[in-house]
Design a protein around this motif. Structure first.
Motif, PDB file in Angstrom:
ATOM      1  N   LEU A  36      51.433 -65.442 -21.030  1.00  0.00           N
ATOM      2  CA  LEU A  36      50.406 -64.604 -20.411  1.00  0.00           C
ATOM      3  C   LEU A  36      51.006 -63.736 -19.304  1.00  0.00           C
ATOM      4  N   VAL A  44      44.635 -62.362 -26.520  1.00  0.00           N
ATOM      5  CA  VAL A  44      45.326 -63.582 -26.941  1.00  0.00           C
ATOM      6  C   VAL A  44      44.566 -64.234 -28.090  1.00  0.00           C
ATOM      7  N   THR A  64      43.783 -72.841 -21.477  1.00  0.00           N
ATOM      8  CA  THR A  64      44.176 -71.492 -21.904  1.00  0.00           C
ATOM      9  C   THR A  64      43.032 -70.513 -21.682  1.00  0.00           C
ATOM     10  N   ARG A  65      41.818 -70.945 -21.978  1.00  0.00           N
ATOM     11  CA  ARG A  65      40.653 -70.076 -21.746  1.00  0.00           C
ATOM     12  C   ARG A  65      40.543 -69.706 -20.274  1.00  0.00           C
ATOM     13  N   CYS A  68      43.335 -67.262 -19.370  1.00  0.00           N
ATOM     14  CA  CYS A  68      43.046 -65.924 -19.892  1.00  0.00           C
ATOM     15  C   CYS A  68      41.989 -65.225 -19.040  1.00  0.00           C
ATOM     16  N   ALA A  73      42.463 -61.394 -19.737  1.00  0.00           N
ATOM     17  CA  ALA A  73      42.860 -61.236 -21.137  1.00  0.00           C
ATOM     18  C   ALA A  73      41.809 -61.857 -22.050  1.00  0.00           C
ATOM     19  N   LEU A  75      40.287 -63.786 -25.180  1.00  0.00           N
ATOM     20  CA  LEU A  75      40.827 -64.891 -25.966  1.00  0.00           C
ATOM     21  C   LEU A  75      39.976 -65.122 -27.200  1.00  0.00           C
TER      22      LEU A  75
END
Length: 121
Positions: A36, A44, A64-65, A68, A73, A75
């Motif tokens: 990232l 992503v 990850t969420r 992001c 970003a 996702l």
């Protein structure tokens, strides 16, 4: 290191083992954070393998969420098996995560998520 690639449209695709164990969770989160950082604000796509879903994998998807979101970003999560999609969505209900069955549907979701940003620019 997690396998990844960047599409010609600039989508960062990261492959995550659905049967990730606790020992691999920290390494996966570290690798994703690095990806990232290297691909700032790139959409992503997190693609889970067909293995049975582990708690460590769910934790990594949720993390990850959050990463992001912090990076700005979009996702999209992909899981080919219906059982994995249902289990992941049920376990991440508070996150409001939708899991797509194919890369094509995930790419469409990322395009839709990026459209308001592009229109505002």
């Amino acid at each position: 290191m997690l396998p990844f690639n960047v599409t010609e449209n600039g989508v960062l695709i990261i492959r995550l083992r659905a049967d990730l164990d606790i020992a691999g969770r920290a390494a996966a989160a570290w690798a994703i954070d690095g990806y990232l950082a290297a691909h700032r604000s790139a959409p992503v796509m997190l693609e889970l393998s067909d293995a049975p879903l582990s708690n460590a994998a769910v934790s990594t998807v949720v993390r990850t969420r959050r990463m992001c979101r912090s990076a700005g970003a979009p996702l999209a999560v992909v899981a080919a098996t219906a059982e994995t999609r249902r289990a992941l969505e049920a376990q991440t209900m508070a996150e409001g995560l939708t899991v797509r069955p194919t890369r094509r549907l995930a790419a469409a979701a990322l395009s839709a998520a990026s459209a308001p940003v592009a229109a505002a620019a």
